[in-house]
Motif scaffolding. Structure first.
Motif, PDB file in Angstrom:
ATOM      1  N   LYS A  66       0.827  -1.219   0.000  1.00  0.00           N
ATOM      2  CA  LYS A  66       0.000   0.000   0.000  1.00  0.00           C
ATOM      3  C   LYS A  66       0.857   1.262   0.000  1.00  0.00           C
ATOM      4  O   LYS A  66       0.502   2.271  -0.627  1.00  0.00           O
ATOM      5  N   SER A  67       1.981   1.230   0.697  1.00  0.00           N
ATOM      6  CA  SER A  67       2.837   2.414   0.770  1.00  0.00           C
ATOM      7  C   SER A  67       3.483   2.716  -0.578  1.00  0.00           C
ATOM      8  O   SER A  67       3.761   3.878  -0.902  1.00  0.00           O
ATOM      9  N   PHE A  68       3.711   1.683  -1.386  1.00  0.00           N
ATOM     10  CA  PHE A  68       4.218   1.888  -2.740  1.00  0.00           C
ATOM     11  C   PHE A  68       3.124   2.435  -3.644  1.00  0.00           C
ATOM     12  O   PHE A  68       3.378   3.268  -4.511  1.00  0.00           O
ATOM     13  N   THR A  69       1.890   1.962  -3.437  1.00  0.00           N
ATOM     14  CA  THR A  69       0.767   2.512  -4.190  1.00  0.00           C
ATOM     15  C   THR A  69       0.588   3.990  -3.867  1.00  0.00           C
ATOM     16  O   THR A  69       0.334   4.809  -4.761  1.00  0.00           O
ATOM     17  N   SER A  70       0.726   4.355  -2.611  1.00  0.00           N
ATOM     18  CA  SER A  70       0.679   5.756  -2.207  1.00  0.00           C
ATOM     19  C   SER A  70       1.727   6.572  -2.955  1.00  0.00           C
ATOM     20  O   SER A  70       1.463   7.691  -3.416  1.00  0.00           O
ATOM     21  N   THR A  71       2.920   5.995  -3.093  1.00  0.00           N
ATOM     22  CA  THR A  71       3.988   6.680  -3.816  1.00  0.00           C
ATOM     23  C   THR A  71       3.582   6.955  -5.259  1.00  0.00           C
ATOM     24  O   THR A  71       3.809   8.058  -5.789  1.00  0.00           O
ATOM     25  N   ALA A  72       2.955   5.972  -5.900  1.00  0.00           N
ATOM     26  CA  ALA A  72       2.523   6.153  -7.286  1.00  0.00           C
ATOM     27  C   ALA A  72       1.475   7.251  -7.399  1.00  0.00           C
ATOM     28  O   ALA A  72       1.493   8.056  -8.343  1.00  0.00           O
ATOM     29  N   ALA A  76       1.760  10.673  -9.599  1.00  0.00           N
ATOM     30  CA  ALA A  76       0.756  11.048 -10.597  1.00  0.00           C
ATOM     31  C   ALA A  76       0.174  12.429 -10.302  1.00  0.00           C
ATOM     32  O   ALA A  76      -0.103  13.208 -11.219  1.00  0.00           O
ATOM     33  N   ILE A  77       0.001  12.733  -9.020  1.00  0.00           N
ATOM     34  CA  ILE A  77      -0.469  14.070  -8.642  1.00  0.00           C
ATOM     35  C   ILE A  77       0.571  15.113  -9.033  1.00  0.00           C
ATOM     36  O   ILE A  77       0.251  16.165  -9.598  1.00  0.00           O
ATOM     37  N   ASP A  78       1.845  14.812  -8.758  1.00  0.00           N
ATOM     38  CA  ASP A  78       2.915  15.749  -9.095  1.00  0.00           C
ATOM     39  C   ASP A  78       2.993  15.973 -10.609  1.00  0.00           C
ATOM     40  O   ASP A  78       3.358  17.069 -11.056  1.00  0.00           O
ATOM     41  N   ALA A  79       2.613  14.954 -11.368  1.00  0.00           N
ATOM     42  CA  ALA A  79       2.627  15.074 -12.834  1.00  0.00           C
ATOM     43  C   ALA A  79       1.387  15.772 -13.372  1.00  0.00           C
ATOM     44  O   ALA A  79       1.258  15.943 -14.600  1.00  0.00           O
ATOM     45  N   GLY A  80       0.476  16.168 -12.484  1.00  0.00           N
ATOM     46  CA  GLY A  80      -0.725  16.886 -12.907  1.00  0.00           C
ATOM     47  C   GLY A  80      -1.808  16.002 -13.492  1.00  0.00           C
ATOM     48  O   GLY A  80      -2.714  16.503 -14.171  1.00  0.00           O
ATOM     49  N   LEU A  81      -1.741  14.696 -13.227  1.00  0.00           N
ATOM     50  CA  LEU A  81      -2.696  13.768 -13.817  1.00  0.00           C
ATOM     51  C   LEU A  81      -3.968  13.612 -13.002  1.00  0.00           C
ATOM     52  O   LEU A  81      -4.966  13.093 -13.502  1.00  0.00           O
ATOM     53  N   LEU A  82      -3.930  14.016 -11.753  1.00  0.00           N
ATOM     54  CA  LEU A  82      -5.110  13.990 -10.885  1.00  0.00           C
ATOM     55  C   LEU A  82      -4.832  14.857  -9.678  1.00  0.00           C
ATOM     56  O   LEU A  82      -3.704  15.332  -9.487  1.00  0.00           O
ATOM     57  N   THR A  83      -5.843  15.052  -8.840  1.00  0.00           N
ATOM     58  CA  THR A  83      -5.671  15.758  -7.569  1.00  0.00           C
ATOM     59  C   THR A  83      -6.252  14.902  -6.467  1.00  0.00           C
ATOM     60  O   THR A  83      -7.050  13.986  -6.711  1.00  0.00           O
ATOM     61  N   ILE A  84      -5.858  15.236  -5.270  1.00  0.00           N
ATOM     62  CA  ILE A  84      -6.302  14.453  -4.116  1.00  0.00           C
ATOM     63  C   ILE A  84      -7.792  14.629  -3.848  1.00  0.00           C
ATOM     64  O   ILE A  84      -8.418  13.795  -3.195  1.00  0.00           O
ATOM     65  N   ASP A  85      -8.371  15.683  -4.378  1.00  0.00           N
ATOM     66  CA  ASP A  85      -9.792  15.952  -4.142  1.00  0.00           C
ATOM     67  C   ASP A  85     -10.674  15.615  -5.343  1.00  0.00           C
ATOM     68  O   ASP A  85     -11.855  15.961  -5.373  1.00  0.00           O
ATOM     69  N   ASP A  86     -10.133  14.908  -6.313  1.00  0.00           N
ATOM     70  CA  ASP A  86     -10.966  14.449  -7.424  1.00  0.00           C
ATOM     71  C   ASP A  86     -11.964  13.404  -6.931  1.00  0.00           C
ATOM     72  O   ASP A  86     -11.598  12.514  -6.144  1.00  0.00           O
ATOM     73  N   PRO A  87     -13.204  13.467  -7.393  1.00  0.00           N
ATOM     74  CA  PRO A  87     -14.176  12.428  -7.037  1.00  0.00           C
ATOM     75  C   PRO A  87     -13.757  11.078  -7.628  1.00  0.00           C
ATOM     76  O   PRO A  87     -13.296  11.006  -8.772  1.00  0.00           O
ATOM     77  N   LEU A 231      13.250  11.800  -6.272  1.00  0.00           N
ATOM     78  CA  LEU A 231      12.408  10.830  -6.975  1.00  0.00           C
ATOM     79  C   LEU A 231      10.927  11.069  -6.704  1.00  0.00           C
ATOM     80  O   LEU A 231      10.091  10.918  -7.594  1.00  0.00           O
ATOM     81  N   VAL A 232      10.615  11.422  -5.464  1.00  0.00           N
ATOM     82  CA  VAL A 232       9.233  11.626  -5.031  1.00  0.00           C
ATOM     83  C   VAL A 232       9.184  12.965  -4.306  1.00  0.00           C
ATOM     84  O   VAL A 232      10.077  13.270  -3.503  1.00  0.00           O
ATOM     85  N   PRO A 233       8.170  13.792  -4.564  1.00  0.00           N
ATOM     86  CA  PRO A 233       8.123  15.090  -3.881  1.00  0.00           C
ATOM     87  C   PRO A 233       8.176  14.954  -2.361  1.00  0.00           C
ATOM     88  O   PRO A 233       7.451  14.135  -1.777  1.00  0.00           O
ATOM     89  N   ALA A 234       9.026  15.754  -1.746  1.00  0.00           N
ATOM     90  CA  ALA A 234       9.148  15.706  -0.286  1.00  0.00           C
ATOM     91  C   ALA A 234       7.815  16.007   0.379  1.00  0.00           C
ATOM     92  O   ALA A 234       7.482  15.420   1.425  1.00  0.00           O
ATOM     93  N   GLU A 235       7.038  16.915  -0.203  1.00  0.00           N
ATOM     94  CA  GLU A 235       5.741  17.278   0.393  1.00  0.00           C
ATOM     95  C   GLU A 235       4.801  16.080   0.414  1.00  0.00           C
ATOM     96  O   GLU A 235       3.981  15.950   1.326  1.00  0.00           O
ATOM     97  N   TRP A 236       4.910  15.203  -0.584  1.00  0.00           N
ATOM     98  CA  TRP A 236       4.027  14.040  -0.600  1.00  0.00           C
ATOM     99  C   TRP A 236       4.350  13.110   0.559  1.00  0.00           C
ATOM    100  O   TRP A 236       3.456  12.691   1.298  1.00  0.00           O
ATOM    101  N   TYR A 237       5.615  12.782   0.717  1.00  0.00           N
ATOM    102  CA  TYR A 237       5.960  11.872   1.809  1.00  0.00           C
ATOM    103  C   TYR A 237       5.724  12.506   3.177  1.00  0.00           C
ATOM    104  O   TYR A 237       5.378  11.816   4.139  1.00  0.00           O
TER     105      TYR A 237
END
Length: 475
Positions: A66-72, A76-87, A231-237
């Protein structure tokens, strides 16, 4: 090939004697430990394997996945493909959505999947595993509570995160993470189970070796930075490993410290990914340390208690209770006399059972051959041979007892076997050493039938059962 620098414990501010006591306490405890790796200040200071388990073998991580899925999701959010508040429903087609969309389903957002606050009253994964169209099944389930109001651990929610990543990237989760995470970390051995609808299962099913998991833990500790690259945004982790929601209703003390984005908060200001039967990636930010454990137990809290009693004081520079460390760390094959000669007949087992037994044959030399059903719908089997003596290495498809049957592995797994006699019975032990699973099969022939009393060390289903063969076949 080693990817992490090695160091003595003393050079990184730890006592060799304290770490020996920690290893001794793990060895003496009830949970069966298989591998351990400890990092301090970016260096491996402890790495142990309990033979026949190996640090270099891939290991099935269950919910550490699950923690690796969170990373993905973060990538994807950092790449602008979705947001955390998308339905959640916005990612899926009309034929996947229910005819009537409830208010609670409509209100469910990506953040609710991440924080296990989807509004379901129980884990949805069991319902999903009964259906080929797991996405459609999830979206069709009743959402009893307003999303965001109730924490319920929910592996089905993580499956949906994987499905969303696949929709927005056009790649399965493992393929998306390979160039962005696994290859930079050197975790090229990674495999991940895929569902019958061709989606990486996300919430479970990832297999990597102990050092690869240690690299991931170090990446977390370094806020997503690796080898000079972010590799992964610091803000995400930072967000993912922080307490996002309360989970006070959980029973064990290290499971009600709060939940992040697919990460557990723990006591002593730690956070972790953890998986069924004792798989841990435990991060100590205050002590610049990462602990990896692979094991087989139904009492995961017992492992953490040993960490708090023996490793935490060592990290704090305090005295550690002395525990003798054995000279050799191993889980030896059971000993006993050689099995008696068998009749060489194949006994067919048609009843479904948690070990997947389909047939048993004991040859005149006392060697037993077990036909094990493969996962999937093709009805195939593979043979595992068990003979007297020390562990003998075998290979098997990605099939193991007690595991979910809604996914398949793309590669085989390493297995060791052994057998001995107990009176008129042959007792075979099978260890799927890239997983926690162990089966002990006690076989007797009487009145033209084979009876097998089976015990599994851990399982998502029954751990003890008996099967009896059909009338004897002369094949």
């Amino acid at each position: 090939m080693s990817r992490l620098p090695r160091s003595t414990a003393e050079a990184q501010g730890l006592s060799d004697a304290a770490l020996d006591s920690f290893v001794g306490a793990l060895n003496d405890g009830q949970p069966e430990i298989q591998t351990v790796m400890l990092m301090r200040h970016g260096h491996v200071v402890l790495e142990e394997e309990w033979a026949p388990y190996r640090l270099t073998d891939r290991h099935l991580l269950f919910s550490v996945s699950k923690s690796f899925t969170s990373t993905a999701v973060g990538l994807a959010i950092d790449a602008g493909l979705l947001t955390i508040d998308d339905p959640v429903i916005s990612f899926f087609t009309a034929d996947e959505l229910p005819e009537t969309i409830s208010d609670n389903l409509a209100a469910m957002k990506v953040r609710h999947l991440l924080t296990m606050t989807t509004g379901h009253s129980q884990d949805t994964v069991e319902a999903l595993s009964r259906d080929r169209r797991m996405v459609k099944m999830f979206l069709g389930l009743e959402v009893q509570h307003e999303p965001g109001t109730v924490f319920v651990y929910n592996s089905g929610a993580t499956y949906m995160l994987s499905a969303i990543v696949q929709r927005v990237t056009g790649e399965r989760l493992l393929d998306y993470l390979r160039p962005r995470l696994f290859e930079p970390l050197g975790a090229t051995e990674a495999t991940w189970q895929v569902s019958k609808e061709d989606i990486t299962v996300g919430g479970w099913g990832l297999s990597i070796n102990t050092e690869s998991l240690a690299c991931f833990g170090q990446l977390l500790l370094q806020h997503g930075e690796w080898d000079g690259k972010q590799l992964v945004p610091a803000e995400w982790y930072e967000a993912a490993t922080s307490k996002q929601v309360p989970n006070d209703q959980e029973a064990n003390p290290d499971w009600h410290q709060g939940y992040g984005f697919q990460f557990w908060r723990g006591r002593h200001n730690t956070y972790r990914g953890d998986g069924a039967f004792g798989q841990f990636c435990l991060v100590f930010p205050e002590y610049d340390a990462v602990l990896i454990v692979t094991s087989a137990t139904t009492d995961m809290q017992a492992i953490l208690n040993t960490v708090w009693d023996y490793l935490l004081p060592a990290l704090e520079g305090k005295d550690v209770p002395p525990v003798a460390r054995p000279e050799k760390l191993e889980l030896p094959a059971p000993s006993g006399s050689a099995p008696a000669a068998g009749d060489g007949q194949t006994y067919r087992i048609t009843a479904d059972n948690a070990a997947g037994l389909a047939a048993v044959r004991i040859d005149p030399d006392g060697t037993a051959t077990f036909g094990i059903r493969d996962m999937g719908d093709d009805g195939g089997t593979h043979d595992l041979v068990c003979a007297a003596g020390d562990w003998q290495e075998r290979s098997a498809p990605g099939t193991m007892p007690g595991a979910a049957d809604d996914a398949s592995l793309e590669t085989g797994i390493r297995v060791v076997t052994s057998a001995y006699a107990d009176g008129d019975a042959l007792v075979a032990t099978i260890r799927w050493v890239e997983t926690p699973f162990v089966a002990v099969l006690t076989c007797r022939v009487a009145d033209g039938a084979m009876t097998v009393d089976a015990k599994l060390n851990v399982s998502f289903g029954p751990t003890e059962f008996t099967v009896v063969s059909e009338p004897m076949s002369h094949s």
